[in-house]
Design a protein around this motif. Structure first.
Motif, PDB file in Angstrom:
ATOM      1  N   SER A  59      88.682 -20.071  54.416  1.00 33.69           N
ATOM      2  CA  SER A  59      87.673 -19.744  53.418  1.00 33.69           C
ATOM      3  C   SER A  59      88.101 -20.229  52.028  1.00 33.69           C
ATOM      4  O   SER A  59      87.287 -20.768  51.258  1.00 33.69           O
ATOM      5  CB  SER A  59      87.434 -18.229  53.394  1.00 33.69           C
ATOM      6  OG  SER A  59      86.553 -17.857  52.351  1.00 33.69           O
ATOM      7  N   LEU A  60      89.383 -20.043  51.706  1.00 35.54           N
ATOM      8  CA  LEU A  60      89.918 -20.503  50.423  1.00 35.54           C
ATOM      9  C   LEU A  60      89.784 -22.016  50.285  1.00 35.54           C
ATOM     10  O   LEU A  60      89.369 -22.533  49.238  1.00 35.54           O
ATOM     11  CB  LEU A  60      91.388 -20.094  50.294  1.00 35.54           C
ATOM     12  CG  LEU A  60      92.164 -20.685  49.117  1.00 35.54           C
ATOM     13  CD1 LEU A  60      91.643 -20.133  47.795  1.00 35.54           C
ATOM     14  CD2 LEU A  60      93.659 -20.402  49.259  1.00 35.54           C
ATOM     15  N   ILE A  61      90.113 -22.749  51.337  1.00 35.46           N
ATOM     16  CA  ILE A  61      90.057 -24.208  51.315  1.00 35.46           C
ATOM     17  C   ILE A  61      88.637 -24.694  51.050  1.00 35.46           C
ATOM     18  O   ILE A  61      88.418 -25.642  50.279  1.00 35.46           O
ATOM     19  CB  ILE A  61      90.614 -24.784  52.626  1.00 35.46           C
ATOM     20  CG1 ILE A  61      92.132 -24.584  52.673  1.00 35.46           C
ATOM     21  CG2 ILE A  61      90.269 -26.264  52.769  1.00 35.46           C
ATOM     22  CD1 ILE A  61      92.761 -24.921  54.010  1.00 35.46           C
ATOM     23  N   VAL A  62      87.666 -24.050  51.647  1.00 29.60           N
ATOM     24  CA  VAL A  62      86.271 -24.426  51.425  1.00 29.60           C
ATOM     25  C   VAL A  62      85.903 -24.239  49.961  1.00 29.60           C
ATOM     26  O   VAL A  62      85.247 -25.099  49.349  1.00 29.60           O
ATOM     27  CB  VAL A  62      85.335 -23.609  52.334  1.00 29.60           C
ATOM     28  CG1 VAL A  62      83.874 -23.825  51.935  1.00 29.60           C
ATOM     29  CG2 VAL A  62      85.543 -24.003  53.797  1.00 29.60           C
ATOM     30  N   ARG A 110      85.220 -27.521  46.707  1.00 28.20           N
ATOM     31  CA  ARG A 110      84.053 -27.739  45.862  1.00 28.20           C
ATOM     32  C   ARG A 110      84.425 -28.412  44.536  1.00 28.20           C
ATOM     33  O   ARG A 110      83.572 -28.986  43.865  1.00 28.20           O
ATOM     34  CB  ARG A 110      83.332 -26.423  45.606  1.00 28.20           C
ATOM     35  CG  ARG A 110      82.662 -25.834  46.855  1.00 28.20           C
ATOM     36  CD  ARG A 110      81.900 -24.568  46.529  1.00 28.20           C
ATOM     37  NE  ARG A 110      82.777 -23.501  46.102  1.00 28.20           N
ATOM     38  CZ  ARG A 110      82.467 -22.574  45.192  1.00 28.20           C
ATOM     39  NH1 ARG A 110      81.283 -22.588  44.605  1.00 28.20           N
ATOM     40  NH2 ARG A 110      83.327 -21.630  44.867  1.00 28.20           N
ATOM     41  N   PHE A 111      85.696 -28.327  44.150  1.00 25.54           N
ATOM     42  CA  PHE A 111      86.174 -29.048  42.975  1.00 25.54           C
ATOM     43  C   PHE A 111      86.172 -30.558  43.206  1.00 25.54           C
ATOM     44  O   PHE A 111      86.149 -31.356  42.273  1.00 25.54           O
ATOM     45  CB  PHE A 111      87.594 -28.564  42.617  1.00 25.54           C
ATOM     46  CG  PHE A 111      88.231 -29.291  41.467  1.00 25.54           C
ATOM     47  CD1 PHE A 111      87.700 -29.228  40.186  1.00 25.54           C
ATOM     48  CD2 PHE A 111      89.393 -30.037  41.669  1.00 25.54           C
ATOM     49  CE1 PHE A 111      88.305 -29.904  39.124  1.00 25.54           C
ATOM     50  CE2 PHE A 111      90.005 -30.708  40.612  1.00 25.54           C
ATOM     51  CZ  PHE A 111      89.459 -30.640  39.337  1.00 25.54           C
ATOM     52  N   LYS A 112      86.204 -30.954  44.468  1.00 23.78           N
ATOM     53  CA  LYS A 112      86.206 -32.353  44.901  1.00 23.78           C
ATOM     54  C   LYS A 112      87.366 -33.144  44.283  1.00 23.78           C
ATOM     55  O   LYS A 112      87.150 -34.185  43.641  1.00 23.78           O
ATOM     56  CB  LYS A 112      84.870 -33.016  44.567  1.00 23.78           C
ATOM     57  CG  LYS A 112      83.685 -32.381  45.277  1.00 23.78           C
ATOM     58  CD  LYS A 112      82.368 -33.058  44.923  1.00 23.78           C
ATOM     59  CE  LYS A 112      81.201 -32.399  45.645  1.00 23.78           C
ATOM     60  NZ  LYS A 112      79.892 -33.007  45.291  1.00 23.78           N
ATOM     61  N   PRO A 113      88.594 -32.661  44.490  1.00 20.23           N
ATOM     62  CA  PRO A 113      89.730 -33.399  43.920  1.00 20.23           C
ATOM     63  C   PRO A 113      89.879 -34.773  44.554  1.00 20.23           C
ATOM     64  O   PRO A 113      89.669 -34.939  45.755  1.00 20.23           O
ATOM     65  CB  PRO A 113      90.924 -32.499  44.251  1.00 20.23           C
ATOM     66  CG  PRO A 113      90.491 -31.689  45.431  1.00 20.23           C
ATOM     67  CD  PRO A 113      89.020 -31.478  45.260  1.00 20.23           C
TER      68      PRO A 113
END
Length: 297
Positions: free
Chosen positions: A81-84, A88-91
């Motif tokens: 869940s954290l990774i999702v 969203r920052f799209k590094p």
């Protein structure tokens, strides 16, 4: 001089004063424009730091008193869940807390093996694998970046550390009460207790609050910095070593960044690094800083 001549002189004086004021304003405006142009950068890069508690053993001087099983089904679901959320920052690049000089090539061999299904991380709880590897794979990154750096001791060598009694030393210098006026152990214990009762995402949201990051930083500027003041300065040198490490990390960030492209760079580091690195990044004319809690909400 008659009255008419006085009036003419006053008018001329006001005219020259106004011209001088306009001239000075114009000079200041030109100087400001030149200064802004000097620091302008059409590719100012976006940087975000995910301040962590370490999932497993680390080289940090402080170790959490509560080690949880990050490989359990519950924690794995929380990590996913954290990774999702972070994705969203799209590094465009992910920088991790491993020594760049000694580990970058080997860790990327492992990462390439991981992409091919040839390197198993199901038995490796460290956040480098559980967050760094997983997030990079989700974003189709071809590599990750080790960006940590060592900071060798450069202070006094006059202390026999094997027989050194810090409390006795501070008392001999009348510095004991001042050095112990903040009980940071209680602060650490409180933070550790939240680690046990909060899901990973919520706990990281707490750790990455600016006021909490500041508390971790203030330990260095209260207790530690006093030790040896007026004598061997071993406390100030210890803090200097900490800054030295962080400025080296920042130099790695600067070197890894491609200013010819629009980059979005994520650093995954222990929470105690966040305040110092954040300050370097915010003070730089080449980066914009994004608070990670925007994505952890």
């Amino acid at each position: 001089m008659n009255t008419m001549q006085n009036r003419i002189a006053i008018i001329k004086g006001k005219k020259y004063t106004m011209i001088l004021i306009l001239f000075l304003i114009n000079c200041v405006t030109i100087q400001a424009q030149e200064t802004n142009n000097f620091w302008s950068n059409k590719h100012k890069q976006e940087v975000m730091i995910l301040g962590m508690f370490h999932f497993g053993e680390s080289n940090d001087s402080y170790q959490s008193s509560h080690q949880q099983d990050m490989l359990s089904c519950k924690k794995q679901a929380e990590i996913d869940s954290l990774i999702v959320k972070i994705s969203r920052f799209k590094p465009t690049k992910i920088l991790i807390e491993l020594d760049r000089i000694h580990r970058d090539s080997t860790i990327n061999v492992r990462y390439q093996q991981y992409l091919k299904g040839e390197f198993d991380i199901t038995d490796k709880p460290n956040e480098i694998y559980q967050i760094g590897f997983k997030l990079a794979k989700l974003l189709n990154h071809q590599r990750i970046y080790c960006s940590d750096a060592s900071a060798e001791w450069f202070g006094t060598n006059d202390i026999d550390w094997n027989n050194f009694d810090e409390d006795a030393y501070l008392k001999s210098k009348n510095q004991y009460e001042k050095a112990r006026r903040y009980d940071y152990e209680k602060f650490y214990e409180y933070c550790d207790s939240l680690e046990l009762c909060l899901p990973i995402n919520e706990y990281l949201f707490f750790l990455n609050k600016p006021e909490i990051s500041l508390k971790y930083h203030q330990v260095y500027l209260t207790n530690y910095v006093l030790y040896g003041a007026g004598d061997n300065y071993y406390g100030a040198d210890s803090v200097g070593k900490w800054y030295r490490r962080n400025i080296r990390i920042f130099s790695n960030l600067y070197d890894i960044t491609n200013f010819g492209e629009n980059e979005r760079i994520l650093l995954i580091y222990g929470a105690s690094h966040v305040w110092t690195l954040r300050q370097f990044i915010q003070d730089s004319p080449d980066f914009d800083y994004t608070e990670v809690n925007v994505y952890l909400k």
